[in-house]
Design a protein around this motif. Structure first.
Motif, PDB file in Angstrom:
ATOM      1  N   PRO A 161       0.704  -1.094   0.024  1.00  0.00           N
ATOM      2  CA  PRO A 161      -0.125  -0.139  -0.509  1.00  0.00           C
ATOM      3  C   PRO A 161       0.855   0.941  -0.104  1.00  0.00           C
ATOM      4  CG  PRO A 161       0.299  -1.400   2.318  1.00  0.00           C
ATOM      5  CD  PRO A 161       1.087  -1.476   1.137  1.00  0.00           C
ATOM      6  N   TRP A 162       2.026   0.883   0.522  1.00  0.00           N
ATOM      7  CA  TRP A 162       2.497   2.292   1.061  1.00  0.00           C
ATOM      8  C   TRP A 162       3.419   2.905  -1.021  1.00  0.00           C
ATOM      9  CZ3 TRP A 162       3.620   5.349   4.047  1.00  0.00           C
ATOM     10  CH2 TRP A 162       3.251   4.487   5.464  1.00  0.00           C
ATOM     11  N   ALA A 163       3.723   1.382  -2.180  1.00  0.00           N
ATOM     12  CA  ALA A 163       3.196   2.206  -3.099  1.00  0.00           C
ATOM     13  C   ALA A 163       2.278   2.788  -3.991  1.00  0.00           C
ATOM     14  CB  ALA A 163       4.130   0.823  -4.112  1.00  0.00           C
ATOM     15  N   LEU A 164       1.527   2.020  -3.312  1.00  0.00           N
ATOM     16  CA  LEU A 164      -0.092   1.972  -4.011  1.00  0.00           C
ATOM     17  C   LEU A 164      -0.582   4.380  -3.631  1.00  0.00           C
ATOM     18  CD1 LEU A 164      -2.517   2.256  -5.717  1.00  0.00           C
ATOM     19  CD2 LEU A 164      -3.968   1.313  -3.570  1.00  0.00           C
ATOM     20  N   LEU A 165      -0.280   4.284  -3.031  1.00  0.00           N
ATOM     21  CA  LEU A 165       0.111   5.405  -1.689  1.00  0.00           C
ATOM     22  C   LEU A 165       0.682   6.649  -2.724  1.00  0.00           C
ATOM     23  CD1 LEU A 165      -1.695   7.713  -0.081  1.00  0.00           C
ATOM     24  CD2 LEU A 165       0.056   7.158   1.515  1.00  0.00           C
ATOM     25  N   GLY A 166       1.639   5.977  -3.087  1.00  0.00           N
ATOM     26  CA  GLY A 166       3.219   7.188  -3.630  1.00  0.00           C
ATOM     27  C   GLY A 166       2.826   7.961  -4.939  1.00  0.00           C
ATOM     28  N   PHE A 167       2.598   5.902  -5.679  1.00  0.00           N
ATOM     29  CA  PHE A 167       1.593   6.455  -6.994  1.00  0.00           C
ATOM     30  C   PHE A 167       0.637   7.042  -6.847  1.00  0.00           C
ATOM     31  CE2 PHE A 167       4.981   2.830  -7.765  1.00  0.00           C
ATOM     32  CZ  PHE A 167       5.934   3.377  -9.261  1.00  0.00           C
ATOM     33  N   ALA A 168      -0.637   7.086  -6.328  1.00  0.00           N
ATOM     34  CA  ALA A 168      -1.704   7.950  -6.211  1.00  0.00           C
ATOM     35  C   ALA A 168      -1.912   9.470  -6.188  1.00  0.00           C
ATOM     36  CB  ALA A 168      -2.671   7.451  -5.227  1.00  0.00           C
TER      37      ALA A 168
ATOM     38  N   LEU B  86      -9.182   8.270  -4.435  1.00  0.00           N
ATOM     39  CA  LEU B  86     -10.348   7.259  -4.064  1.00  0.00           C
ATOM     40  C   LEU B  86      -8.499   6.401  -3.529  1.00  0.00           C
ATOM     41  CD1 LEU B  86     -12.309   5.839  -3.078  1.00  0.00           C
ATOM     42  CD2 LEU B  86     -12.737   4.970  -4.949  1.00  0.00           C
ATOM     43  N   LEU B  87      -7.896   6.235  -4.452  1.00  0.00           N
ATOM     44  CA  LEU B  87      -7.048   5.672  -4.384  1.00  0.00           C
ATOM     45  C   LEU B  87      -6.213   5.881  -3.300  1.00  0.00           C
ATOM     46  CD1 LEU B  87      -5.300   4.363  -8.004  1.00  0.00           C
ATOM     47  CD2 LEU B  87      -7.482   2.862  -6.538  1.00  0.00           C
ATOM     48  N   ALA B  88      -5.715   6.566  -2.760  1.00  0.00           N
ATOM     49  CA  ALA B  88      -5.004   6.892  -2.055  1.00  0.00           C
ATOM     50  C   ALA B  88      -5.613   6.364  -0.507  1.00  0.00           C
ATOM     51  CB  ALA B  88      -4.873   8.782  -1.784  1.00  0.00           C
ATOM     52  N   LEU B  89      -6.614   7.270  -0.238  1.00  0.00           N
ATOM     53  CA  LEU B  89      -7.487   7.024   0.645  1.00  0.00           C
ATOM     54  C   LEU B  89      -7.328   5.135   0.993  1.00  0.00           C
ATOM     55  CD1 LEU B  89     -10.853   9.709   0.515  1.00  0.00           C
ATOM     56  CD2 LEU B  89      -8.964   9.263   2.185  1.00  0.00           C
ATOM     57  N   VAL B  90      -7.582   5.028  -0.165  1.00  0.00           N
ATOM     58  CA  VAL B  90      -7.860   2.976   0.468  1.00  0.00           C
ATOM     59  C   VAL B  90      -6.370   2.427   0.664  1.00  0.00           C
ATOM     60  CG1 VAL B  90      -7.818   0.661  -1.062  1.00  0.00           C
ATOM     61  CG2 VAL B  90      -9.050   2.497  -1.412  1.00  0.00           C
ATOM     62  N   ALA B  91      -4.951   2.952   0.079  1.00  0.00           N
ATOM     63  CA  ALA B  91      -3.818   3.266   0.911  1.00  0.00           C
ATOM     64  C   ALA B  91      -3.674   3.511   2.222  1.00  0.00           C
ATOM     65  CB  ALA B  91      -2.819   3.362  -0.297  1.00  0.00           C
TER      66      ALA B  91
ATOM     67  N   ILE C 215      -2.277   1.157   5.208  1.00  0.00           N
ATOM     68  CA  ILE C 215      -1.535   1.500   6.108  1.00  0.00           C
ATOM     69  C   ILE C 215      -2.171   0.872   7.777  1.00  0.00           C
ATOM     70  CG2 ILE C 215       0.030   3.240   6.759  1.00  0.00           C
ATOM     71  CD1 ILE C 215       0.092   3.433   3.810  1.00  0.00           C
ATOM     72  N   VAL C 216      -3.101   2.236   7.762  1.00  0.00           N
ATOM     73  CA  VAL C 216      -3.710   1.798   8.797  1.00  0.00           C
ATOM     74  C   VAL C 216      -3.996   1.042  10.080  1.00  0.00           C
ATOM     75  CG1 VAL C 216      -5.546   2.802  11.006  1.00  0.00           C
ATOM     76  CG2 VAL C 216      -4.629   4.403   8.761  1.00  0.00           C
ATOM     77  N   TYR C 217      -4.792  -0.183   8.855  1.00  0.00           N
ATOM     78  CA  TYR C 217      -4.800  -0.438   9.550  1.00  0.00           C
ATOM     79  C   TYR C 217      -4.197  -2.365   9.572  1.00  0.00           C
ATOM     80  CZ  TYR C 217      -7.446  -6.258   9.436  1.00  0.00           C
ATOM     81  OH  TYR C 217      -7.951  -6.958   8.903  1.00  0.00           O
ATOM     82  N   ALA C 218      -2.495  -2.036   8.518  1.00  0.00           N
ATOM     83  CA  ALA C 218      -1.977  -3.239   8.743  1.00  0.00           C
ATOM     84  C   ALA C 218      -1.026  -2.828   9.829  1.00  0.00           C
ATOM     85  CB  ALA C 218      -1.126  -2.645   7.633  1.00  0.00           C
ATOM     86  N   PHE C 219      -1.152  -1.439  10.427  1.00  0.00           N
ATOM     87  CA  PHE C 219      -0.660  -0.873  12.030  1.00  0.00           C
ATOM     88  C   PHE C 219      -1.251  -0.985  13.007  1.00  0.00           C
ATOM     89  CE2 PHE C 219       2.633   1.417   9.152  1.00  0.00           C
ATOM     90  CZ  PHE C 219       3.819   1.273   9.441  1.00  0.00           C
ATOM     91  N   ALA C 220      -2.106  -1.438  13.084  1.00  0.00           N
ATOM     92  CA  ALA C 220      -3.540  -1.666  13.930  1.00  0.00           C
ATOM     93  C   ALA C 220      -3.513  -3.094  13.517  1.00  0.00           C
ATOM     94  CB  ALA C 220      -4.883  -0.423  13.791  1.00  0.00           C
TER      95      ALA C 220
END
Length: 82
Positions: free
Chosen positions: A26-33, A67-72, A76-81
């Motif tokens: 998801p970090w890559a998705l966030l960066g590209f988005a 939307l892609l950035a929000l999903v990413a 990320i939040v879900y993975a840390f939680a």
């Protein structure tokens, strides 16, 4: 003069992006988005209203990238939680 053969550069780019998405998730998705959103935002401010993107209208492209950035961020939040 002989015509240059077709260079499938886009396919190499797509494969590289897929590799980065696989490695960084998801970090890559966030960066590209975010990168795409900023690029389209600047282009829209400069007057671009129609894109070569499948969605055509730059407002739709911006909404899609947002939307892609929000999903990413959610992933990320879900993975840390958990």
């Amino acid at each position: 003069m002989k015509a240059e053969p077709y260079d499938p550069l886009r396919l190499c780019v797509y494969a590289t992006i897929a590799l980065l998405a696989w490695v960084f998730g998801p970090w890559a998705l966030l960066g590209f988005a975010v990168l795409g959103f900023v690029g389209y935002y600047k282009a829209r401010r400069a007057g671009l209203t129609r894109s070569k993107c499948l969605l055509r209208d730059t407002r739709l492209v911006l909404a899609y990238l947002g939307l892609l950035a929000l999903v990413a961020v959610g992933a990320i939040v879900y993975a840390f939680a958990t």
